[in-house]
Motif scaffolding. Sequence first.
Motif, short mmCIF file in Angstrom:
data_model
loop_
_atom_site.label_atom_id
_atom_site.label_comp_id
_atom_site.label_asym_id
_atom_site.label_seq_id
_atom_site.Cartn_x
_atom_site.Cartn_y
_atom_site.Cartn_z
N GLY A 32 0.91 -0.90 0.15
CA GLY A 32 0.12 -0.50 0.12
C GLY A 32 1.09 0.97 -0.58
N GLU A 33 -0.09 2.83 0.38
CA GLU A 33 1.19 3.91 -0.25
C GLU A 33 1.59 4.12 0.81
OE1 GLU A 33 1.09 5.79 -2.71
OE2 GLU A 33 0.50 4.29 -3.86
N GLY A 34 1.43 3.74 2.34
CA GLY A 34 1.93 3.70 3.08
C GLY A 34 1.72 5.63 4.39
N SER A 35 1.88 5.72 4.93
CA SER A 35 2.00 6.89 5.68
C SER A 35 3.25 7.58 5.55
CB SER A 35 1.18 6.97 7.49
OG SER A 35 2.06 6.24 7.70
N SER A 36 4.45 7.44 5.53
CA SER A 36 5.78 7.93 5.76
C SER A 36 6.55 6.86 5.08
CB SER A 36 6.16 7.52 6.76
OG SER A 36 6.47 6.06 6.98
N ALA A 37 7.98 7.24 4.15
CA ALA A 37 8.69 6.89 3.55
C ALA A 37 9.33 5.68 3.84
CB ALA A 37 9.75 7.90 2.90
N LEU A 38 9.60 5.63 5.21
CA LEU A 38 9.96 4.47 6.00
C LEU A 38 9.08 3.03 5.82
CD1 LEU A 38 12.15 2.70 7.90
CD2 LEU A 38 10.75 3.47 9.40
N SER A 39 7.59 3.11 5.99
CA SER A 39 6.52 2.45 5.92
C SER A 39 6.89 2.07 4.30
CB SER A 39 5.05 2.89 6.35
OG SER A 39 4.76 3.85 6.01
N ARG A 40 6.48 2.98 3.57
CA ARG A 40 6.59 2.42 1.95
C ARG A 40 7.64 1.55 1.71
NH1 ARG A 40 4.70 8.21 2.11
NH2 ARG A 40 6.77 8.92 1.47
N ASN A 41 8.74 1.97 1.91
CA ASN A 41 10.15 1.09 1.68
C ASN A 41 9.99 -0.03 2.47
OD1 ASN A 41 11.23 3.32 -0.51
ND2 ASN A 41 12.08 4.38 1.36
N VAL A 42 8.96 0.06 3.63
CA VAL A 42 9.89 -1.50 4.32
C VAL A 42 8.05 -2.40 3.05
CG1 VAL A 42 9.04 -3.10 6.60
CG2 VAL A 42 10.20 -0.68 6.53
N ARG A 43 7.59 -2.13 3.15
CA ARG A 43 6.24 -2.82 2.62
C ARG A 43 6.84 -3.30 0.88
NH1 ARG A 43 1.22 0.17 4.41
NH2 ARG A 43 0.87 0.04 6.49
N ARG A 44 7.61 -2.09 0.31
CA ARG A 44 8.21 -2.19 -1.24
C ARG A 44 9.55 -3.90 -1.05
NH1 ARG A 44 9.07 3.58 -2.19
NH2 ARG A 44 7.32 4.67 -3.56
#
Length: 314
Positions: A32-44
């Motif tokens: 998903g998009e995520g609320s922060s760069a950290l969450s987006r990168n970890v999810r990727r």
Amino acid sequence: MAFAAPGVLLAPVLGRPDGVSLHGRVLKEAPGEGSSALSRNVRRLAARNWEGAKVEVDFQGVVATVTSGHDGYFEVNLRPPEGGRFAVGASRAQARVGEVSTSARVEVVEDARALLVVSDFDDTLAVTEVTKPTKLVSSALLKDAGTQPVVPGMAAFYGCLRGGQGAPAFALVSGSPIQYLSRVEGFLSRHGFPEGFGVYLRDIGPGTLSGYKQPLIRRLLQQFDAPVVLVGDSGEKDPEVYAQIREEFPGRVRAVYIRDAGRTKDASRFRDMVLFKAPREAAEHAVGAGLADAACVSAAFVKAAPATAAPTPP
């Protein structure tokens, strides 16, 4: 951790009128998009690969189905209908898995295109400080397309490069993971790099810790007959990789530009290469070598006027 499932990554590529090779990856869960760069990168990075997915690809009406491999990776070579040619220029390719689909830009390069530019990404276009482990991790996890610092002047340098038939074809060959595809594409767009980049990222794994760039660059040089400009940085192995490519393809490489990102004490690494600190230096060299438009470079890199002394008060 929330995911939307599944996901398909399809890389933008360069193609020829007589054939286009598409590649990408299938994920069991699309981050998903995520609320922060950290969450987006970890999810990727955490999204699981899908082995055995049936992927339908479509480009200019040519359709094929391929099965993803053990790491979710897929690749398919498409040929135009017998006696035909793919239309030159930009168009979109589609990839579908079940009800999920995505698209990517394909730049079909005319045979007469006179220049191919192969570029690195980290510390060549984007400031990631690969040579400093702590800063590298911070950049990889805490930055995104909107916050990753750009190397000032590199977009202008690339925008002024010219071949005999106009703008070059651009291929980005990088050690960034393929999971960061959208991040890399967003960065290029945000900072005004020329449109039409083919993007060839690393499939992270034990077998790609080194030597991953050479096969990709070889394929590009075998696919396209144009003279080549190679652009990278001094922080890791770009000078050695490019020297190897230049030796393997004699007469093909018109110039090698290396941005100074440290580790420059051994001058032998940069033999017959242009080592530069400011992109203006590379651009001015390219003008002299007939690889860039002089008026464009002059306009893009306006030299600061000399300081004028303040008038002496009466």
